[in-house]
Write a protein that holds these residues in place. Sequence first.
Motif, short mmCIF file in Angstrom:
data_model
loop_
_atom_site.label_atom_id
_atom_site.label_comp_id
_atom_site.label_asym_id
_atom_site.label_seq_id
_atom_site.Cartn_x
_atom_site.Cartn_y
_atom_site.Cartn_z
N GLY A 294 -0.91 -3.76 5.42
CA GLY A 294 -2.00 -2.80 5.47
C GLY A 294 -2.62 -2.66 6.85
O GLY A 294 -3.70 -2.11 6.99
N ILE B 124 0.85 -1.19 0.00
CA ILE B 124 0.00 0.00 0.00
C ILE B 124 0.89 1.24 0.00
O ILE B 124 1.81 1.36 0.82
CB ILE B 124 -0.95 0.02 1.21
CG1 ILE B 124 -1.87 -1.21 1.15
CG2 ILE B 124 -1.79 1.30 1.22
CD1 ILE B 124 -2.88 -1.28 2.24
N LEU C 271 -7.87 -5.67 3.84
CA LEU C 271 -6.80 -5.36 4.76
C LEU C 271 -6.85 -6.34 5.90
O LEU C 271 -7.90 -6.81 6.28
CB LEU C 271 -7.00 -3.95 5.30
CG LEU C 271 -7.08 -2.90 4.23
CD1 LEU C 271 -7.44 -1.57 4.83
CD2 LEU C 271 -5.76 -2.82 3.50
N ILE D 277 -7.87 3.80 0.06
CA ILE D 277 -6.87 2.77 0.39
C ILE D 277 -6.81 1.75 -0.75
O ILE D 277 -5.73 1.33 -1.18
CB ILE D 277 -7.18 2.08 1.73
CG1 ILE D 277 -7.04 3.09 2.87
CG2 ILE D 277 -6.23 0.91 1.96
CD1 ILE D 277 -7.53 2.57 4.22
N GLN D 278 -7.96 1.39 -1.27
CA GLN D 278 -7.98 0.43 -2.39
C GLN D 278 -7.26 1.01 -3.60
O GLN D 278 -6.52 0.33 -4.29
CB GLN D 278 -9.42 0.06 -2.75
CG GLN D 278 -10.04 -0.82 -1.69
CD GLN D 278 -11.38 -1.41 -2.11
OE1 GLN D 278 -11.73 -1.39 -3.26
NE2 GLN D 278 -12.12 -1.92 -1.15
N SER E 282 -3.61 0.64 -3.28
CA SER E 282 -3.15 -0.73 -2.97
C SER E 282 -2.79 -1.40 -4.28
O SER E 282 -3.60 -2.08 -4.86
CB SER E 282 -4.24 -1.52 -2.27
OG SER E 282 -4.65 -0.84 -1.12
N PHE F 150 1.29 2.50 9.93
CA PHE F 150 0.64 1.61 8.97
C PHE F 150 1.68 0.69 8.35
O PHE F 150 2.78 1.14 8.00
CB PHE F 150 0.00 2.41 7.84
CG PHE F 150 -1.18 3.22 8.26
CD1 PHE F 150 -2.45 2.69 8.18
CD2 PHE F 150 -1.00 4.51 8.74
CE1 PHE F 150 -3.55 3.45 8.57
CE2 PHE F 150 -2.09 5.27 9.12
CZ PHE F 150 -3.37 4.73 9.04
N TRP G 152 1.10 4.24 1.20
CA TRP G 152 0.56 5.14 2.23
C TRP G 152 1.05 6.58 2.02
O TRP G 152 0.33 7.53 2.29
CB TRP G 152 0.96 4.67 3.63
CG TRP G 152 0.36 3.37 4.05
CD1 TRP G 152 1.02 2.18 4.24
CD2 TRP G 152 -1.03 3.10 4.33
NE1 TRP G 152 0.13 1.20 4.63
CE2 TRP G 152 -1.12 1.73 4.70
CE3 TRP G 152 -2.19 3.87 4.33
CZ2 TRP G 152 -2.32 1.13 5.05
CZ3 TRP G 152 -3.39 3.27 4.67
CH2 TRP G 152 -3.45 1.92 5.02
#
Length: 310
Positions: free
Chosen positions: A48, A2, A90, A79-80, A83, A43, A4
């Motif tokens: 994730g 991910i 997650l 987030i998706q 990713s 994170f 972030w």
Amino acid sequence: MIDWKSLFTDLNVPYWDNGKNCSPGRINIQCPFCSDHSNHGSFGITKGDYQCWRCKGGHPVKAVSLAAHIPMDTARQLIQKYSKGFNPFLQAEQTHKSSVKSITLPGEPLKDCHRRYLSEVRKFDPEELEFYHGILGTTDVGYWQGIDFRYRVIIPIYDVWGNLCTFQGRDYTQQQELRYKCCPVDKAVVHHKHLLYGAELARNKDRIVVVEGVFDQWRMGPGSVATFGTSLTREQVNLISMWKEVIFLFDPEPEAQEHAREYARDISACGCSVEVCAAEFGYDAKGNPRDPGDLTPDEARGVMKELGMV
Ligand SMILES: [Zn+2]
């Protein structure tokens, strides 16, 4: 994986990945769950997950939602988006950290005694259960790590990724005091109450049907997940909230329905669309209300169709 950093840059959330309190593979933020916004939140880039040294943290979607002041479903979508090549599921926070890395199941391929119980008494297709769920059986030799699992159908339990985590043994003689016997927590990779039975077969679906027990899951088929009872753990609530659309199909008893409504409220607060199905399925020969697991295969298919699952 991910990304972030890109996510937090977009959202104007301060982050850092070096200096005090930093671990490799983790991106730090001020913990939005700590009342004083401590600098202990982070994170995981690979898994994730979200952790906080001080308060233990919470669900990663919730953490992003609070840190950036955005709704849960927006946080989930973002987030998706970041990713890359990563399943949008997650990892739910696991409070039970097991030292057990893998397990070997007791039992052997099904014998006639197991098949008879499953097909004649319970009206299931043993081949189908072997194929989808990898069930096994024990007879008079069924001790596992010193524990008596004799005369049982062995039901492996996987995480959402399909990793074997633990198992249950269901008595098929109908004479043993304990109908279900669980793998003890300290010998399991993950405690079964932190998992959803059948999740690995529902991973790629938008919608799931949540049922109480393994037999209900077997009856309703892929796309349904079982919670091992009507009381859910926080881990299970977190896991369920990973699906976009959730339908509770608990047993018709008022207590079970009350539980379903309570968890439906929690899960819809995570931005999921949740329904509680209070269907009644009539009575069995003994006059007891029928559970989803008591339906015939045809009836179960009909219910799944009505719930938009087929
Ligand atoms: Zn915290």
